[in-house]
Enzyme design. Structure first.
Site, PDB file in Angstrom:
ATOM      1  N   GLY A   1       0.812  -1.220   0.000  1.00  0.00           N
ATOM      2  CA  GLY A   1       0.000   0.000   0.000  1.00  0.00           C
ATOM      3  C   GLY A   1       0.840   1.261   0.000  1.00  0.00           C
TER       4      GLY A   1
ATOM      5  N   ARG B   1       3.770   6.016   1.998  1.00  0.00           N
ATOM      6  CA  ARG B   1       4.190   7.417   2.127  1.00  0.00           C
ATOM      7  C   ARG B   1       3.694   8.252   0.957  1.00  0.00           C
ATOM      8  NH1 ARG B   1      10.489   7.396   0.533  1.00  0.00           N
ATOM      9  NH2 ARG B   1      10.472   5.622  -0.858  1.00  0.00           N
TER      10      ARG B   1
ATOM     11  N   LYS C   1       4.327  12.298  -2.680  1.00  0.00           N
ATOM     12  CA  LYS C   1       5.180  11.212  -2.173  1.00  0.00           C
ATOM     13  C   LYS C   1       6.088  11.794  -1.094  1.00  0.00           C
ATOM     14  CE  LYS C   1       8.334   7.584  -3.783  1.00  0.00           C
ATOM     15  NZ  LYS C   1       8.884   6.949  -4.985  1.00  0.00           N
TER      16      LYS C   1
ATOM     17  N   ASP D   1       8.665   5.642   8.175  1.00  0.00           N
ATOM     18  CA  ASP D   1       8.285   6.984   8.643  1.00  0.00           C
ATOM     19  C   ASP D   1       7.354   7.763   7.713  1.00  0.00           C
ATOM     20  OD1 ASP D   1       9.986   7.558   6.584  1.00  0.00           O
ATOM     21  OD2 ASP D   1      11.592   8.347   7.831  1.00  0.00           O
ATOM     22  N   GLY D   2       7.090   7.227   6.533  1.00  0.00           N
ATOM     23  CA  GLY D   2       6.177   7.925   5.619  1.00  0.00           C
ATOM     24  C   GLY D   2       6.809   9.093   4.881  1.00  0.00           C
TER      25      GLY D   2
ATOM     26  N   ARG E   1       3.573  13.711  -7.676  1.00  0.00           N
ATOM     27  CA  ARG E   1       3.592  12.985  -8.934  1.00  0.00           C
ATOM     28  C   ARG E   1       2.188  12.915  -9.518  1.00  0.00           C
ATOM     29  NH1 ARG E   1       5.870   7.079  -7.121  1.00  0.00           N
ATOM     30  NH2 ARG E   1       4.270   6.568  -5.611  1.00  0.00           N
TER      31      ARG E   1
ATOM     32  N   ARG F   1      -1.989  -0.089  -9.509  1.00  0.00           N
ATOM     33  CA  ARG F   1      -0.885  -0.993  -9.858  1.00  0.00           C
ATOM     34  C   ARG F   1      -1.389  -2.431  -9.964  1.00  0.00           C
ATOM     35  NH1 ARG F   1       3.435   1.631  -6.636  1.00  0.00           N
ATOM     36  NH2 ARG F   1       2.690   3.758  -6.382  1.00  0.00           N
TER      37      ARG F   1
ATOM     38  N   ASP G   1       4.124  -4.512  -7.168  1.00  0.00           N
ATOM     39  CA  ASP G   1       3.507  -3.293  -6.636  1.00  0.00           C
ATOM     40  C   ASP G   1       4.067  -2.057  -7.333  1.00  0.00           C
ATOM     41  OD1 ASP G   1       5.812  -4.317  -5.115  1.00  0.00           O
ATOM     42  OD2 ASP G   1       5.743  -2.392  -4.111  1.00  0.00           O
ATOM     43  N   ASN G   2       5.115  -2.242  -8.121  1.00  0.00           N
ATOM     44  CA  ASN G   2       5.700  -1.118  -8.850  1.00  0.00           C
ATOM     45  C   ASN G   2       5.384  -1.185 -10.335  1.00  0.00           C
ATOM     46  OD1 ASN G   2       6.790  -0.147  -6.484  1.00  0.00           O
ATOM     47  ND2 ASN G   2       8.789  -1.075  -6.789  1.00  0.00           N
TER      48      ASN G   2
END
Ligand code: AMP
Ligand code: MG
Length: 523
Positions: A100, A103, A122, A134-135, A192, A199, A269-270
């Protein structure tokens, strides 16, 4: 500042019913509502003016405080409801469960010129998908994403885009090489932009949980908005959908191979469902042509995501997507058939792409040999991919025999000219002779061939050391090189004499420098 908000994803698809922003498993939902963290001292470093216009903003908008506030996460777009998406994925070949947007926070979707754009920050803070992280994002990786996604777009490689690069004013702790040497770095936020950020992993997470209802909802939504050529009522709409995703993904990979781009982390996931290059992490550009090269030190042992493996991995990833979609039809055969066909047709697409790089318009049977002899030779001694293909367009087929001029074109691309074995020189002369004979079958004049070749062989790419130079300067507070590289890469196929210094081989100091040839997933 006028943004025409037109949300669909967070309106039509199921939301996480819990509003708690703590790391956890999120079930039966496509996303969680979550607000970006407010950065302590945001400062705008750079915008892509091109992208600015595409989402309906004017040039002056970027100097307003509203722009800075919205794209740093300090202020909401009116009536928006920011959210993080839920997805899973195969990482390095293994199912990793829920991942998920850990960040990334979507601000919403806007429409301009009949085009839909999702805006996503992002590095904007923790979400329910942040796990133990940490996001946040650091300046160096944000510069790399901002510059490269715009550069790829102007190279005509399908990609997500980047609107803005903003310093957060907060420091972020990172262990760059994962060797116990953690240090604080400047934090940054990139906005972005993409028609959608869905995805492969968004489909996979529902399939893994046997949640067919939501898998269907997500797939129907995706078809409705992003695959309008597919009839909603067609019996085989999911198969048609898969076929287009396969085509677009393979097309994207052919472009990567054309320009020498190595993604570095082709986890499922990418992989964008639109066949766009997404998630610029430890990516890199081939300097010396090397099919075994990967910039990603995290992958240095198995080199799963090496340059030459990208087409095969794309098919593997598509197979995982196919397995998820099969749950909608319970008929695997048509999905498998599509995969088999495209596994084979990739070879044809690759061959045609390489023909275009060599200025070959006819399709001769022996072309595949000529091309594989070339790529083998390019790997015998370190040969700069970009310089080689740009220079070879100067080849004069009208001459009767290979001459000094032809050799020179190639020598300019060698990294270690003094130590080229005589046998390699000999092999190049033989190859050039074959190339000359092959060109004689074409009816096109040298000058015209050069013009056409220069449309597919870029003169300038974002070499790894170039991005690193911009990062080093930016770290000192000087952002001029970011603007210079951005401007240069707006026209990567043009000569641009004022920027000739960037048409050069990687300098020796960059060969083993962290950030240039060695990158980790730390970002
Ligand atoms: P990546 O390797 O960047 O594709 O990230 C894989 C997963 O880790 C995704 O779910 C990301 O959102 C998450 N992730 C990566 N970096 C961070 C971070 N600094 N904070 C929270 N989540 C992260
Ligand atoms: Mg990712």
């Amino acid at each position: 500042m006028k943004l025409k908000l037109a949300d669909t994803f967070n309106v039509e698809l199921p939301a996480d019913s819990i509003r708690l922003n703590v790391p956890r498993q999120v079930h039966e939902a496509c996303f969680s509502f979550v607000n970006p963290v407010i950065p302590s001292n945001p400062k705008l470093i750079h915008t892509s003016d091109n992208m600015l216009k595409s989402i309906g903003l004017e040039n002056y908008d970027k100097s307003t405080s509203t722009f800075l506030e919205i794209f740093s996460g300090s202020r909401h777009i009116a009536n928006s409801a920011p959210y993080a998406m839920c997805y899973g994925g195969h990482q390095f070949g293994h199912w990793a469960g829920q991942l998920g947007d850990g960040r990334a926070i979507n601000l919403g979707e806007v429409i301009h010129d009949n085009k839909r754009w999702a805006l996503q920050l992002k590095g904007a803070g923790k979400t329910p998908y942040s796990r133990s992280a940490d996001g946040l994002a650091v300046l160096r990786s944000s510069i790399r994403e901002h510059l490269c996604s715009e550069a790829m777009h102007h190279l005509s490689v399908p990609t997500t885009r980047s609107l803005s690069l903003i310093l957060s004013g907060d420091m972020v702790l990172r262990d760059i090489m994962y060797d116990g040497n953690a240090d604080y770095e400047k934090g940054a936020i990139v906005c972005r932009v993409s028609p959608t950020f869905i995805r492969f992993g968004n489909f996979q997470i529902f399939a893994a949980r046997k949640d067919v209802k939501n898998l269907k909802a997500l797939t129907d939504y995706t078809i409705k908005y992003f695959f309008p050529s597919i009839e909603k009522s067609a019996n085989d709409k999911y198969v048609q959908f898969f076929k287009i995703v396969v085509e677009r993904t393979m097309e994207m990979v052919v472009h990567w191979q054309r320009v020498g781009f190595v993604h570095g982390v082709m986890n499922t996931d990418n992989m964008s469902i639109l066949g766009l290059t997404i998630d610029y992490g430890p990516y890199g550009w081939l300097e010396g042509y090397d099919e075994n090269w990967t910039p990603n030190t995290t992958d240095k042992d198995h080199r799963r995501y090496r340059f030459g493996n990208q087409p095969g991995i794309a098919v593997w990833n598509l197979a995982q997507l196919g397995s998820a979609l099969v749950l909608l039809t319970n008929q695997p055969e048509p999905f498998q058939q599509i995969l088999d066909e495209y596994g084979q047709s990739y070879g044809v697409q690759y061959l045609n792409m390489m023909r275009s790089k060599l200025g070959l318009q006819l399709k001769e049977e022996n072309d595949a040999n000529l091309i594989s002899e070339l790529t083998t030779l390019m790997q015998k001694v370190e040969t700069d991919m970009t310089i080689f293909f740009r220079n070879i367009s100067e080849f004069k087929a009208i001459e009767l025999a290979t001459n000094e001029h032809d050799i020179q074109l190639i020598e300019d691309a060698f990294y270690n000219l003094e130590n080229i074995p005589a046998s390699v020189h000999e092999s190049w002369t033989i190859w050039l002779t074959k190339y000359r004979y092959r060109l004689k079958l074409e009816s096109i004049a040298d000058e015209e061939r050069k013009r056409i070749m220069n449309l597919v062989n870029p003169k300038y790419v974002l070499r790894n050391y170039m991005a690193q130079l911009a990062i080093d300067k930016a770290d000192e507070g000087d952002f001029d090189l970011i603007s210079e590289l951005h401007n240069l890469l707006l026209k990567p196929y043009d000569e641009q004499p004022q920027y000739e210094k960037w048409f050069a081989k990687r300098p020796e100091w960059a060969r083993h420098k962290v950030g240039c040839s060695m990158l980790s997933c730390s970002s």
